[in-house]
Design an enzyme around this catalytic site. Structure first.
Site, short mmCIF file in Angstrom:
data_model
loop_
_atom_site.label_atom_id
_atom_site.label_comp_id
_atom_site.label_asym_id
_atom_site.label_seq_id
_atom_site.Cartn_x
_atom_site.Cartn_y
_atom_site.Cartn_z
N CYS A 84 0.10 -22.97 44.26
CA CYS A 84 1.12 -23.82 43.65
C CYS A 84 1.93 -23.09 42.58
CB CYS A 84 0.47 -25.06 43.05
SG CYS A 84 -0.79 -25.74 44.11
N HIS A 333 6.29 -31.99 44.71
CA HIS A 333 5.62 -30.70 44.54
C HIS A 333 5.53 -29.96 45.87
CE1 HIS A 333 3.05 -27.59 43.19
NE2 HIS A 333 1.89 -28.18 43.34
#
Ligand SMILES: [Zn+2]
Lengths: 388, 148
Positions: A84, A333
């Site tokens: 991420c 995200h």
């Protein structure tokens, strides 16, 4: 080392983008970025691409899809990966490209298409970003890891589920004002608290979305930046920290050592401290992650992250506005995109170009904080504009 | 996408003796033969001194619960109707809580906490990590209520 500026920004709309492929999403962001500064692709010397997951894209070197589709070859391009935090690694690699003198104009692109696989498989791929050998076999998922962090934080500092929910309420409030956000919808504290349990104590509204989207920034050397823009935004401090793969290897579950280290480096390099930050985007993959980030970045003392958000101190007008773009929570995200999108947002804030209702007045120094996995990597970047 | 062929198998590692230990009823950590560092999960290669010789030491006693969660949205291999093979058995433990206990000396051990609801757990509780053979014949680690 030369100074490096962000001279162009662009991003696609985030969401379940079943209308566009990975390469088409990247194209949307690159086109917007080049148009933002009025540069032709032919002038760009080098490129760094962040696509976090081979598993989600069903392919090795998914970055090749991006460089090919925008028509970049045969010039240099490579991909970086840190789950991420991949996007911030791309920003960092782009900075290195320019600061080293290798190139004067570097395009940094983050792109991710996450919604092509069913949720249980995406959950598995993400869960295996943690210790796939020793912790994943206990059915651990990403929410599961952060749930362990949340439970420990609640036990040690008295952080409450309502304080966690307050993060979600704030980020949805601002996400509703962001035309690029995945979920443009305000929520109430009651709704967040009554949503179903994903991994106790984390509930649905404590978790970020699984999203598709892309973002791009153009980095330039000082010489070129001054030619391209009157007021470029400078990338003044970079920090990168790492942390243990296993949560069981951490002495304290209530902090991410990687974030603390990254923040220390970035503040040192930029010559500023947390009190001088006017606006921040932090890695709120889960509500607890935003609370831990406040503390790890020095926005409040350890253990006081819950009260900070409950007292609305991270809204605009408070002590330090955080995630006024909606954050990962509401903006979305797309994992490889997030770090680049954070650079887009901070640049926008420092230029004074954020949408009505979510512009921090007169922001001069901004910070981005991006975590890979559950703290295996963390990047902190400090941006600043020239004083008027 | 198919994950059952991904290497989750402790048996295919240099610390395969860990699985034999679980089958014998022992939870094992590694002790570096060069510097004496004890590590759990066990590792054949020491991150303190780079030594590559180790011996097994049993993890015994009762620990303190550091944190726990109950995962309700499960990954593919842990969905109730999953019929493939998983290297660690998941039999009967859905959705049992998972926790981490800290042992005397600082080792931390992750395990299932079967037979209870997360609401009945508290950080600081005393729980003992131990191997468990599941109904399908495979082994895992559980955190059990301390006796007495
Ligand atoms: Zn050693």
């Amino acid at each position: 080392m030369g100074h490096v500026a962000v001279v162009g920004i662009g991003q696609s709309r985030f969401g379940i983008r079943s209308d566009a492929s990975l390469r088409e999403l990247a194209f949307e962001a690159v086109k917007a970025c080049l148009e933002d500064v009025g540069v032709q692709l032919a002038e760009v010397e080098s490129m760094v691409v962040s696509v976090a997951s081979d598993e989600l894209s069903f392919a090795l070197q998914p970055s090749a899809q991006v460089t090919d589709y925008i028509g970049f070859h045969p010039k240099p391009s490579f991909r970086v990966e840190a789950a991420c935090a991949s996007g911030s690694m791309a920003v960092r690699a782009g900075w290195m490209n320019v600061a080293s003198g290798l190139a004067d104009l570097v395009l940094v692109v983050g792109a991710e298409k996450m919604t092509e696989v069913p949720t249980p498989i995406a959950t598995e791929v993400l869960g295996r970003a943690g210790d796939s050998l020793w912790e994943y076999p206990f059915g651990m998922t990403f929410p599961g890891y952060y749930a362990l962090i949340a439970q420990a934080h609640m036990a040690k500092y008295g952080t409450t589920e309502a304080q966690l929910a307050a993060v979600a309420v704030k980020n949805h409030y601002y996400g509703a004002l962001n035309p690029y956000a995945h979920m443009r919808k305000e929520i109430t504290l009651e709704k967040a608290l009554s949503s179903f349990v994903v991994a106790s104590p984390l509930k649905l509204y404590d978790c970020c979305l699984i999203s598709d989207g892309a973002a791009a920034i153009l980095l330039a050397s000082e010489k070129v930046a001054k030619r391209l823009r009157k007021n470029p935004i400078w990338l003044r401090g970079l920090g990168l920290g790492t942390g243990s793969l296993s949560l069981a290897h951490r002495e304290d579950l209530t902090t991410l050592g990687a974030s603390v280290e990254a923040a220390r480096q970035a503040y040192d390099m930029a010559g500023v401290g947390p009190k001088e930050i006017d606006v921040a985007v932090v890695h709120d993959c889960f509500t607890i992650a935003e609370i831990v980030a406040y503390e790890d970045l020095g926005f409040c003392p350890k253990g006081e992250g819950g009260p900070l958000v409950e007292d609305r101190q991270t809204y605009i007008g408070g002590r330090i506005p955080v995630n006024v773009d909606g954050g990962l929570k509401s903006k979305g995200h797309p994992i490889g995109t997030t770090g680049v999108s954070m650079a887009v947002e901070i640049t926008k804030q420092l230029r004074g170009e954020a949408e009505t209702g979510r512009q921090v007045p007169n922001a001069e120094i901004g910070l981005s904080h991006n975590v890979g996995g559950n703290g295996q990597h963390a990047a902190v970047h400090v941006f600043g504009r020239d004083k008027e | 996408m198919e994950f059952r062929d991904f290497s989750l198998l402790i048996r295919d590692t240099k610390v395969h003796g860990f699985v034999d230990g679980l089958e014998r009823g022992e939870l094992l950590a590694s002790k570096c033969s060069s510097c004496g560092a004890i590590q759990y999960p066990p590792r054949s290669d020491c991150s303190h001194c780079f030594g590559t010789e180790f011996e097994w030491v049993a993890v015994r006693g009762v620990g303190t619960l550091v944190s726990f969660t109950s995962v309700f949205v499960t990954p593919e291999h842990f969905t109730p109707d999953f019929s493939g093979s998983a290297p660690f058995s998941t039999y009967g433990y859905q959705p049992a809580p998972v926790g981490i206990v800290e042992m005397e000396g600082g080792l931390r051990v992750m395990g299932w906490i079967p037979g209870v609801k997360a609401e009945s757990l508290r950080v600081g509780m005393r729980l003992a990590p131990r191997p468990e053979v599941l109904p399908d014949g495979r082994v895992t680690v559980v955190l059990a209520k301390a006796e007495g």
